[in-house]
Design a protein around this motif. Structure first.
Motif, PDB file in Angstrom:
ATOM      1  N   HIS A 138       0.835  -1.199   0.000  1.00 29.18           N
ATOM      2  CA  HIS A 138       0.000   0.000   0.000  1.00 29.18           C
ATOM      3  C   HIS A 138       0.871   1.251   0.000  1.00 29.18           C
ATOM      4  O   HIS A 138       1.865   1.320   0.737  1.00 29.18           O
ATOM      5  CB  HIS A 138      -0.917  -0.003   1.229  1.00 29.18           C
ATOM      6  CG  HIS A 138      -2.089   0.908   1.121  1.00 29.18           C
ATOM      7  ND1 HIS A 138      -1.968   2.277   1.167  1.00 29.18           N
ATOM      8  CD2 HIS A 138      -3.418   0.650   0.957  1.00 29.18           C
ATOM      9  CE1 HIS A 138      -3.166   2.831   1.052  1.00 29.18           C
ATOM     10  NE2 HIS A 138      -4.062   1.868   0.912  1.00 29.18           N
ATOM     11  N   PRO A 139       0.533   2.246  -0.812  1.00 25.59           N
ATOM     12  CA  PRO A 139       1.364   3.460  -0.864  1.00 25.59           C
ATOM     13  C   PRO A 139       1.427   4.220   0.456  1.00 25.59           C
ATOM     14  O   PRO A 139       2.352   5.017   0.658  1.00 25.59           O
ATOM     15  CB  PRO A 139       0.711   4.296  -1.971  1.00 25.59           C
ATOM     16  CG  PRO A 139      -0.658   3.733  -2.140  1.00 25.59           C
ATOM     17  CD  PRO A 139      -0.551   2.285  -1.800  1.00 25.59           C
ATOM     18  N   ASP A 140       0.489   3.987   1.363  1.00 26.66           N
ATOM     19  CA  ASP A 140       0.586   4.601   2.687  1.00 26.66           C
ATOM     20  C   ASP A 140       1.757   4.037   3.483  1.00 26.66           C
ATOM     21  O   ASP A 140       2.255   4.688   4.408  1.00 26.66           O
ATOM     22  CB  ASP A 140      -0.710   4.383   3.486  1.00 26.66           C
ATOM     23  CG  ASP A 140      -1.838   5.284   3.014  1.00 26.66           C
ATOM     24  OD1 ASP A 140      -1.572   6.186   2.200  1.00 26.66           O
ATOM     25  OD2 ASP A 140      -2.987   5.071   3.455  1.00 26.66           O
ATOM     26  N   ARG A 141       2.206   2.830   3.108  1.00 29.89           N
ATOM     27  CA  ARG A 141       3.309   2.183   3.818  1.00 29.89           C
ATOM     28  C   ARG A 141       4.660   2.462   3.166  1.00 29.89           C
ATOM     29  O   ARG A 141       5.682   2.548   3.853  1.00 29.89           O
ATOM     30  CB  ARG A 141       3.075   0.667   3.897  1.00 29.89           C
ATOM     31  CG  ARG A 141       1.808   0.271   4.620  1.00 29.89           C
ATOM     32  CD  ARG A 141       1.799   0.748   6.080  1.00 29.89           C
ATOM     33  NE  ARG A 141       2.832   0.095   6.861  1.00 29.89           N
ATOM     34  CZ  ARG A 141       2.611  -1.025   7.569  1.00 29.89           C
ATOM     35  NH1 ARG A 141       1.421  -1.600   7.588  1.00 29.89           N
ATOM     36  NH2 ARG A 141       3.591  -1.556   8.269  1.00 29.89           N
ATOM     37  N   PRO A 154       5.905   5.010  -0.082  1.00 30.11           N
ATOM     38  CA  PRO A 154       5.471   5.905  -1.155  1.00 30.11           C
ATOM     39  C   PRO A 154       6.294   5.746  -2.424  1.00 30.11           C
ATOM     40  O   PRO A 154       7.347   5.104  -2.444  1.00 30.11           O
ATOM     41  CB  PRO A 154       5.681   7.296  -0.538  1.00 30.11           C
ATOM     42  CG  PRO A 154       6.835   7.103   0.401  1.00 30.11           C
ATOM     43  CD  PRO A 154       6.659   5.717   0.966  1.00 30.11           C
ATOM     44  N   ALA A 155       5.814   6.379  -3.477  1.00 23.96           N
ATOM     45  CA  ALA A 155       6.472   6.286  -4.777  1.00 23.96           C
ATOM     46  C   ALA A 155       7.904   6.798  -4.735  1.00 23.96           C
ATOM     47  O   ALA A 155       8.789   6.252  -5.396  1.00 23.96           O
ATOM     48  CB  ALA A 155       5.667   7.062  -5.821  1.00 23.96           C
ATOM     49  N   SER A 156       8.152   7.849  -3.952  1.00 27.81           N
ATOM     50  CA  SER A 156       9.509   8.410  -3.902  1.00 27.81           C
ATOM     51  C   SER A 156      10.513   7.422  -3.339  1.00 27.81           C
ATOM     52  O   SER A 156      11.701   7.473  -3.687  1.00 27.81           O
ATOM     53  CB  SER A 156       9.512   9.691  -3.060  1.00 27.81           C
ATOM     54  OG  SER A 156       9.154   9.408  -1.715  1.00 27.81           O
ATOM     55  N   ASP A 188       4.645  12.265  -3.913  1.00 27.86           N
ATOM     56  CA  ASP A 188       3.944  11.449  -2.922  1.00 27.86           C
ATOM     57  C   ASP A 188       2.583  12.014  -2.540  1.00 27.86           C
ATOM     58  O   ASP A 188       1.824  11.370  -1.807  1.00 27.86           O
ATOM     59  CB  ASP A 188       4.807  11.270  -1.674  1.00 27.86           C
ATOM     60  CG  ASP A 188       6.038  10.430  -1.941  1.00 27.86           C
ATOM     61  OD1 ASP A 188       6.016   9.627  -2.897  1.00 27.86           O
ATOM     62  OD2 ASP A 188       7.030  10.573  -1.197  1.00 27.86           O
ATOM     63  N   ASP A 189       2.276  13.203  -3.038  1.00 21.51           N
ATOM     64  CA  ASP A 189       0.956  13.785  -2.785  1.00 21.51           C
ATOM     65  C   ASP A 189      -0.072  13.327  -3.812  1.00 21.51           C
ATOM     66  O   ASP A 189      -1.262  13.620  -3.665  1.00 21.51           O
ATOM     67  CB  ASP A 189       1.036  15.319  -2.795  1.00 21.51           C
ATOM     68  CG  ASP A 189       1.874  15.866  -1.650  1.00 21.51           C
ATOM     69  OD1 ASP A 189       1.909  15.212  -0.586  1.00 21.51           O
ATOM     70  OD2 ASP A 189       2.502  16.923  -1.819  1.00 21.51           O
ATOM     71  N   ALA A 206      -2.466  10.861  -4.953  1.00 22.04           N
ATOM     72  CA  ALA A 206      -3.162   9.816  -4.209  1.00 22.04           C
ATOM     73  C   ALA A 206      -4.205   9.136  -5.099  1.00 22.04           C
ATOM     74  O   ALA A 206      -4.586   9.668  -6.155  1.00 22.04           O
ATOM     75  CB  ALA A 206      -3.839  10.430  -2.992  1.00 22.04           C
ATOM     76  N   SER A 253       2.145   3.829  -7.465  1.00 25.01           N
ATOM     77  CA  SER A 253       2.937   2.823  -6.740  1.00 25.01           C
ATOM     78  C   SER A 253       2.735   1.430  -7.323  1.00 25.01           C
ATOM     79  O   SER A 253       3.663   0.621  -7.357  1.00 25.01           O
ATOM     80  CB  SER A 253       2.602   2.832  -5.251  1.00 25.01           C
ATOM     81  OG  SER A 253       1.235   2.527  -5.035  1.00 25.01           O
ATOM     82  N   SER A 281      -3.750   7.722  -9.982  1.00 25.45           N
ATOM     83  CA  SER A 281      -3.200   8.670  -9.008  1.00 25.45           C
ATOM     84  C   SER A 281      -3.387  10.093  -9.533  1.00 25.45           C
ATOM     85  O   SER A 281      -3.003  10.391 -10.659  1.00 25.45           O
ATOM     86  CB  SER A 281      -1.706   8.416  -8.777  1.00 25.45           C
ATOM     87  OG  SER A 281      -1.491   7.196  -8.124  1.00 25.45           O
TER      88      SER A 281
END
Length: 232
Positions: A72-75, A77-79, A102-103, A105, A151, A175
């Protein structure tokens, strides 16, 4: 009937336990704060539950060989994921004018409420090359497909580098960035291959690149990555 066979040249994704080991080798458990054994156990259990451990296939619907293990991107992030990408000896990078990567979503798509989940029926969307995101989104919906978030696109290339090739790269329009006034930013994330020009720098030629495109613009070399569904 819509053509959903745009990436049939790609081989099957690795079995889920192999995907788990790939993430572990890359250091994703440390980035995500998830024990490596938890990722292994999840891959084993979902393989047993869904039978997604071997085989081929890139068509619609879950099946052997077309299921992606995602964090999950909350865990993570893409960066944090992007530098793990590799093309030859070149690591992935985010373009300098996307410091807010990362903003971006999930927008119009719902991710499972779990640290680890599956994405099924991956398709690169080559048939939609030279479409704008504005044109592609309703077409995907009409086919019963869901656009990948950034992600997920990165996870796909981590597991299957051949999913990213010159003249056949892709956007991840699941996203979007919502601005303070509630409207959506006109940029949409994409993953492609740097030519080493401009601010990328010559040393980054052929490196995997996370960047953005305008919502209303078309690009002949960018499709629209999507799947048939997500599940825990």
């Amino acid at each position: 009937m819509p053509d959903t066979s745009s990436n049939t040249a790609l081989s099957a994704l690795p079995p889920l336990p192999d995907q788990a080991e790939r993430l572990i080798a890359l250091g994703v458990p440390e980035l995500a704060g998830i024990p490596a054994d938890e990722i292994r156990a999840y891959a084993r259990s979902t393989t047993a539950d869904h039978g997604t451990d071997s085989g081929t296939g890139t068509g619609p619907g879950p099946g052997p060989g077309d299921t992606l293990l995602a964090v999950h991107p909350d865990r993570v992030p893409a960066s944090a994921l992007t530098p793990l990408l590799r093309r030859g000896d070149k690591p992935g990078f985010v373009v300098v004018d996307m410091p807010d990567v990362d903003d971006f979503a999930p927008a119009g798509v719902e991710l499972p409420n779990s640290a680890l989940y599956l994405v099924t029926g991956l398709d690169r969307g080559d048939r939609m090359a030279n479409w704008s995101p504005e044109e592609a989104l309703p077409a995907l919906a009409g086919e019963g497909r869901t656009p990948l978030v950034l992600s997920e696109g990165i996870h796909w290339v981590l597991q299957q580098p051949a999913a990213l090739e010159r003249n056949h790269c892709f956007m991840t329009i699941g996203s979007r960035l919502r601005k303070a006034n509630g409207t959506l930013d006109a940029r949409t994330p994409a993953i492609w291959i740097s030519n080493g020009t401009g601010r990328d720098g010559r040393e980054r030629r052929d490196a995997p690149k996370v960047g953005w495109c305008w919502w209303g613009n078309r690009h002949t070399w960018l499709g629209f990555a999507s799947g048939t569904g997500r599940g825990e």
